[in-house]
Design a protein around this motif. Structure first.
Motif, PDB file in Angstrom:
ATOM      1  N   PHE A  11       1.090  -1.198  -0.102  1.00 46.72           N
ATOM      2  CA  PHE A  11       0.109  -0.053  -0.016  1.00 46.72           C
ATOM      3  C   PHE A  11       1.009   1.326   0.213  1.00 46.72           C
ATOM      4  O   PHE A  11       0.408   2.392  -0.592  1.00 46.72           O
ATOM      5  CB  PHE A  11      -0.988  -0.017   1.195  1.00 46.72           C
ATOM      6  CG  PHE A  11      -1.980  -1.034   1.288  1.00 46.72           C
ATOM      7  CD1 PHE A  11      -2.950  -1.087  -0.028  1.00 46.72           C
ATOM      8  CD2 PHE A  11      -2.271  -1.667   2.169  1.00 46.72           C
ATOM      9  CE1 PHE A  11      -3.826  -1.846  -0.130  1.00 46.72           C
ATOM     10  CE2 PHE A  11      -3.480  -2.960   2.206  1.00 46.72           C
ATOM     11  CZ  PHE A  11      -4.206  -2.902   1.094  1.00 46.72           C
ATOM     12  N   ALA A  12       1.927   1.149   0.763  1.00 47.20           N
ATOM     13  CA  ALA A  12       2.958   2.203   0.909  1.00 47.20           C
ATOM     14  C   ALA A  12       3.620   2.698  -0.618  1.00 47.20           C
ATOM     15  O   ALA A  12       3.629   3.706  -1.098  1.00 47.20           O
ATOM     16  CB  ALA A  12       3.874   2.124   1.860  1.00 47.20           C
ATOM     17  N   CYS A  13       3.560   1.702  -1.417  1.00 45.85           N
ATOM     18  CA  CYS A  13       4.284   1.730  -2.690  1.00 45.85           C
ATOM     19  C   CYS A  13       3.279   2.630  -3.606  1.00 45.85           C
ATOM     20  O   CYS A  13       3.879   3.439  -4.271  1.00 45.85           O
ATOM     21  CB  CYS A  13       4.628   0.381  -3.082  1.00 45.85           C
ATOM     22  SG  CYS A  13       5.991  -0.431  -2.590  1.00 45.85           S
ATOM     23  N   TYR A  14       2.146   2.434  -3.257  1.00 48.24           N
ATOM     24  CA  TYR A  14       0.953   3.006  -4.203  1.00 48.24           C
ATOM     25  C   TYR A  14       1.001   4.636  -3.905  1.00 48.24           C
ATOM     26  O   TYR A  14       1.120   5.471  -4.674  1.00 48.24           O
ATOM     27  CB  TYR A  14      -0.308   2.686  -4.079  1.00 48.24           C
ATOM     28  CG  TYR A  14      -0.752   1.536  -5.049  1.00 48.24           C
ATOM     29  CD1 TYR A  14      -1.323   2.043  -6.378  1.00 48.24           C
ATOM     30  CD2 TYR A  14      -0.720   0.148  -4.711  1.00 48.24           C
ATOM     31  CE1 TYR A  14      -1.594   0.949  -7.169  1.00 48.24           C
ATOM     32  CE2 TYR A  14      -1.107  -0.665  -5.741  1.00 48.24           C
ATOM     33  CZ  TYR A  14      -1.687  -0.342  -7.023  1.00 48.24           C
ATOM     34  OH  TYR A  14      -1.827  -1.205  -7.845  1.00 48.24           O
ATOM     35  N   VAL A  15       1.068   4.870  -2.727  1.00 46.11           N
ATOM     36  CA  VAL A  15       1.107   6.397  -2.245  1.00 46.11           C
ATOM     37  C   VAL A  15       2.442   6.933  -2.597  1.00 46.11           C
ATOM     38  O   VAL A  15       2.363   8.057  -3.497  1.00 46.11           O
ATOM     39  CB  VAL A  15       1.063   6.299  -0.726  1.00 46.11           C
ATOM     40  CG1 VAL A  15       1.233   7.617  -0.294  1.00 46.11           C
ATOM     41  CG2 VAL A  15      -0.360   5.821  -0.140  1.00 46.11           C
ATOM     42  N   ILE A  16       3.551   6.322  -2.601  1.00 53.40           N
ATOM     43  CA  ILE A  16       4.838   6.836  -2.817  1.00 53.40           C
ATOM     44  C   ILE A  16       5.068   7.137  -4.491  1.00 53.40           C
ATOM     45  O   ILE A  16       5.367   8.278  -4.991  1.00 53.40           O
ATOM     46  CB  ILE A  16       5.924   6.027  -2.576  1.00 53.40           C
ATOM     47  CG1 ILE A  16       5.983   6.038  -1.049  1.00 53.40           C
ATOM     48  CG2 ILE A  16       7.288   6.614  -3.128  1.00 53.40           C
ATOM     49  CD1 ILE A  16       7.056   5.041  -0.412  1.00 53.40           C
TER      50      ILE A  16
END
Length: 434
Positions: A130-135
């Protein structure tokens, strides 16, 4: 000045950027996913499937390049099929491409989470994903030149890393190991392995979706595609063959980090090189994740601009000249898919969308040759009509195999297409978009 408008996308990309996007879109396929093919076919069975798929992609890319250079629009396959067949062609190609490019990032995000968990067991796989999507949605919002430069750097690192990996494992390759239990499921396994072989090259056609942002599309798109496919053929075959000679294929056929695991067998799991490679391996996954975000956002943007999706998705941010609402919408869908599917299911669904799009694109190529013989074609497919015919035939075989071995997933895919067609016709949009 309003922050949203329908201005054109910025034309800044050069051939090196296109090569980086082409290879970067795909290179995670060399790091994970393909190994699931061993589980259904064995090493030799999967090698046969991969060689057939390699021929399909080489003939397809040479054919597809003619379409991309003739009609350099962000919609890519959607634009070509709409021009050839009207609303229904655009709808089928647009749907298939969206499935491919919206479903592929969650699979890569899973692998990013798995690689990170391999390195740091305290990191939960889904939280990293999920963090990858945000970044990376954030990076893509900054502008296409910035995004492409980032792609270039991480793609170069990923290619170098794969070459280092091949150099480390090659001396440990054993032919006897590679041919142990080579085709446990016979020719049936070869057909079942096709979607995992497709994963080696899946999404290279995404270069078409940045065609409007290329400085000189008529001359440089073909260079990006051709050098890209040649790079990937060498890497895919080398990684698959050398890894298959390290240990019995069953050891690596069900995990999302086969290359670090193979290095762990050769050098020891706690070896510095093993951890170093797993750390750098994130670059290959990042390159593809970043590239597929570019791809889905441009596809959503083009479909919305043409009236197939809500118009707000076709707006461009005035400051950065990026399709911000398309980026956000695709990210939400990807995060939902992360919560629902497994890696092998996601790969099969993405491959299904891809081969449907390949088929309609090749038919569109034949149709446009007859319908618009005077269309400017800066790049003409060599050996016409053999190359597009071979690509179409092999794509059809791949589609039949995927549907036969994955009937439930295929039913969901085609049911979605039928629902969208019904809604489209019922709303009367088909009358306004021909």
């Amino acid at each position: 000045m309003s922050s949203e408008h329908t201005a054109e996308l910025k034309k800044v990309l050069k051939p090196i950027h296109l090569w980086a996007i082409a290879v970067g879109l795909v290179i995670s396929g060399e790091y994970f996913g393909w190994n699931y093919g061993w589980g259904v076919s064995g090493t030799i069975g999967f090698l046969i499937a991969t060689l057939a798929v390699t021929i399909m992609y080489v003939t397809f890319i040479f054919s597809f390049t003619e379409l991309t250079t003739s009609i350099p629009q962000a919609g890519g396959p959607f634009s070509y099929s709409h021009r050839a067949f009207g609303w229904w062609g655009g709808l089928i190609a647009g749907y298939a491409t969206l499935v491919e490019f919206l479903i592929t990032p969650p699979a890569i995000a899973f692998a990013l989470g798995s690689y990170s968990h391999f390195l740091y067991p305290s990191l939960p796989v889904l939280h990293v994903a999920f963090a990858c999507y945000v970044i990376f949605i954030g990076i893509n919002l900054l502008g296409i030149k910035e995004s492409a430069t980032f792609s270039l750097v991480v793609t170069l690192l990923a290619v170098v890393e794969l070459l280092v990996y091949i150099g480390i494992v090659a001396p440990h390759f054993s032919y006897e190991t590679f041919v142990t239990d080579p085709m446990p499921f016979g020719w049936q396994g070869v057909f079942a392995a096709l979607p995992f072989a497709i994963w080696f090259y899946l999404a290279i056609e995404g270069v078409a979706m940045v065609a409007e942002e290329v400085e000189n599309p008529k001359k440089t798109i073909s260079l990006g595609y051709i050098y890209g496919i040649l790079t990937l053929v060498v890497l895919a075959l080398s990684v698959m063959i050398f890894t298959g000679g390290i240990t019995h294929w069953k050891t690596l056929s069900t995990i999302d980090y086969p290359l670090p695991a193979a290095l762990g067998i050769v050098l020891g799991r706690d070896n510095t090189w093993t951890h170093f490679f797993a750390s750098l391996g994130l670059f290959g996954l990042i390159a593809s994740f970043h590239g597929t975000i570019i791809g889905y956002s441009r596809q959503i943007f083009a479909l919305a601009r043409s009236g197939y999706l809500p118009s707000f998705l076709g707006t461009v941010n005035a400051r950065f000249q990026t399709p911000h609402w398309a980026l956000f919408a695709g990210g939400l869908i990807g995060c939902l898919a992360l919560s629902l599917g497994t890696t092998d299911q996601v790969i099969i669904l993405a491959a299904l969308g891809a081969v449907v799009m390949y088929m309609i694109s090749m038919v569109a190529l034949f149709a446009l040759r007859k319908k618009e013989p005077n269309l400017e074609r800066p790049f003409s497919v060599p050996f016409y009509p053999i190359f597009p015919a071979v690509a179409l035939l092999l794509s059809t075989i791949c589609l039949a195999a995927i549907v036969y071995y994955n009937q439930v997933l295929s039913a969901w895919f085609f049911a979605g297409l039928i629902v969208i067609v019904v809604i489209f016709v019922a709303s009367g949009k088909h009358k306004t978009l021909n």
